[in-house]
Design a protein around this motif. Sequence first.
Motif, short mmCIF file in Angstrom:
data_model
loop_
_atom_site.label_atom_id
_atom_site.label_comp_id
_atom_site.label_asym_id
_atom_site.label_seq_id
_atom_site.Cartn_x
_atom_site.Cartn_y
_atom_site.Cartn_z
N SER A 167 -13.47 -54.39 -44.49
CA SER A 167 -11.74 -54.64 -44.71
C SER A 167 -11.27 -55.33 -45.98
O SER A 167 -11.83 -57.06 -46.31
CB SER A 167 -11.25 -55.02 -42.77
N ILE A 168 -10.56 -54.64 -46.40
CA ILE A 168 -10.56 -55.04 -47.92
C ILE A 168 -8.59 -55.17 -47.75
O ILE A 168 -7.64 -53.76 -48.73
CB ILE A 168 -10.62 -54.41 -49.09
N ALA A 169 -8.25 -55.82 -47.23
CA ALA A 169 -6.81 -55.89 -46.63
C ALA A 169 -6.19 -56.34 -47.61
O ALA A 169 -4.55 -55.70 -47.38
CB ALA A 169 -6.70 -57.18 -45.01
N PHE A 211 -18.17 -51.88 -57.95
CA PHE A 211 -17.45 -52.15 -56.32
C PHE A 211 -17.66 -53.68 -55.78
O PHE A 211 -19.02 -53.24 -55.81
CB PHE A 211 -16.29 -51.13 -55.54
N GLN A 212 -17.52 -54.29 -55.46
CA GLN A 212 -17.88 -55.36 -54.65
C GLN A 212 -18.63 -54.84 -53.13
O GLN A 212 -19.63 -55.10 -52.57
CB GLN A 212 -17.51 -56.47 -53.84
N SER A 213 -17.85 -54.15 -52.87
CA SER A 213 -18.39 -53.54 -51.81
C SER A 213 -19.71 -53.17 -51.52
O SER A 213 -20.23 -52.73 -50.27
CB SER A 213 -17.32 -52.93 -51.36
N VAL A 214 -19.57 -52.09 -52.79
CA VAL A 214 -20.68 -51.16 -52.90
C VAL A 214 -21.86 -52.09 -53.41
O VAL A 214 -22.99 -51.86 -52.45
CB VAL A 214 -20.87 -50.79 -54.02
N ALA A 238 -12.66 -60.66 -48.98
CA ALA A 238 -11.06 -61.18 -49.16
C ALA A 238 -10.89 -61.29 -50.67
O ALA A 238 -11.73 -60.96 -51.41
CB ALA A 238 -11.53 -62.95 -48.50
N PRO A 239 -9.41 -61.35 -51.21
CA PRO A 239 -9.30 -61.65 -53.10
C PRO A 239 -10.39 -63.16 -53.44
O PRO A 239 -10.61 -63.60 -52.74
CB PRO A 239 -7.55 -61.79 -52.72
N ASN A 240 -10.00 -62.29 -54.69
CA ASN A 240 -11.59 -62.99 -55.58
C ASN A 240 -12.03 -64.17 -55.09
O ASN A 240 -12.45 -65.23 -54.67
CB ASN A 240 -10.46 -64.20 -55.56
N THR A 241 -13.46 -62.79 -53.72
CA THR A 241 -14.61 -63.05 -53.48
C THR A 241 -15.73 -62.81 -54.41
O THR A 241 -15.34 -61.05 -54.41
CB THR A 241 -14.03 -63.59 -52.27
#
Length: 241
Positions: A167-169, A211-214, A238-241
């Motif tokens: 989740s990337i809110a 992308f960081q999620s990848v 979260a942002p900036n992680t």
Amino acid sequence: MHCPRACPTKRDTNPLTYSVRYCSHSNHSSAKEELPPRLTPCAFSAFLKVLNSSLHLPTGGLVINFCTQCGQEVNLLIPQGDTHQRHVCTNCGHIHYENPRLIVGCVSTWDNKILLCRRAIEPRLGYWTLPAGFMENGETTAEAAVRETWEEAGARIAIDAPFSMISIAHINQVHLFYRGRLMSPEYSAGEESLEVILTKPEAIPWSDFAFQSVEITLRRFLAEAEQKRFSFHESVLAPNT
């Protein structure tokens, strides 16, 4: 009216101003049908200006200035019985709901190699990623993963199981990745890919992922592939992680 002999027809005049459909036979020249007026260039230009001012996509999500039903202004209000601010039309009362977007992809393998694409589009043009994209209406999440892999990497895959959901809110997105297998070692770059590779784990370009999620998903996958035991992972980015 239509030609009584059902002759093939064609259009005449400028398609942006007015259209007349007429029969191609000279002796049927009276068989004409006037079509509804179309937008003139000036009207079309005005329409684009209204559209551009009413819908735009900042980082936080969709901003709507005008109602999609009646064209009047909208305000941010909390509708009765709701708990969130919505864009509500001050004229017809239509509520414009906005929901997170679902991106679906797959970690696809062949002979212990992983399928990767190098992006040909922004954002992150030129960086590597797993085949993934926005889910379409009318398809399941698994079907979306299969379709995106075919469109971006030209590869046919079989889905095994869901593997990672992130989740990337702060950008209103959810990224869902499956585990899957190529049905053959055939692949090719699609319109959104500069190149596609099947790479060994030790050759993965970790510093060049889009992308960081990848990256998170791939590291989890490789760790569990060594143990030959897979589970489903859910996390928050979260942002900036």
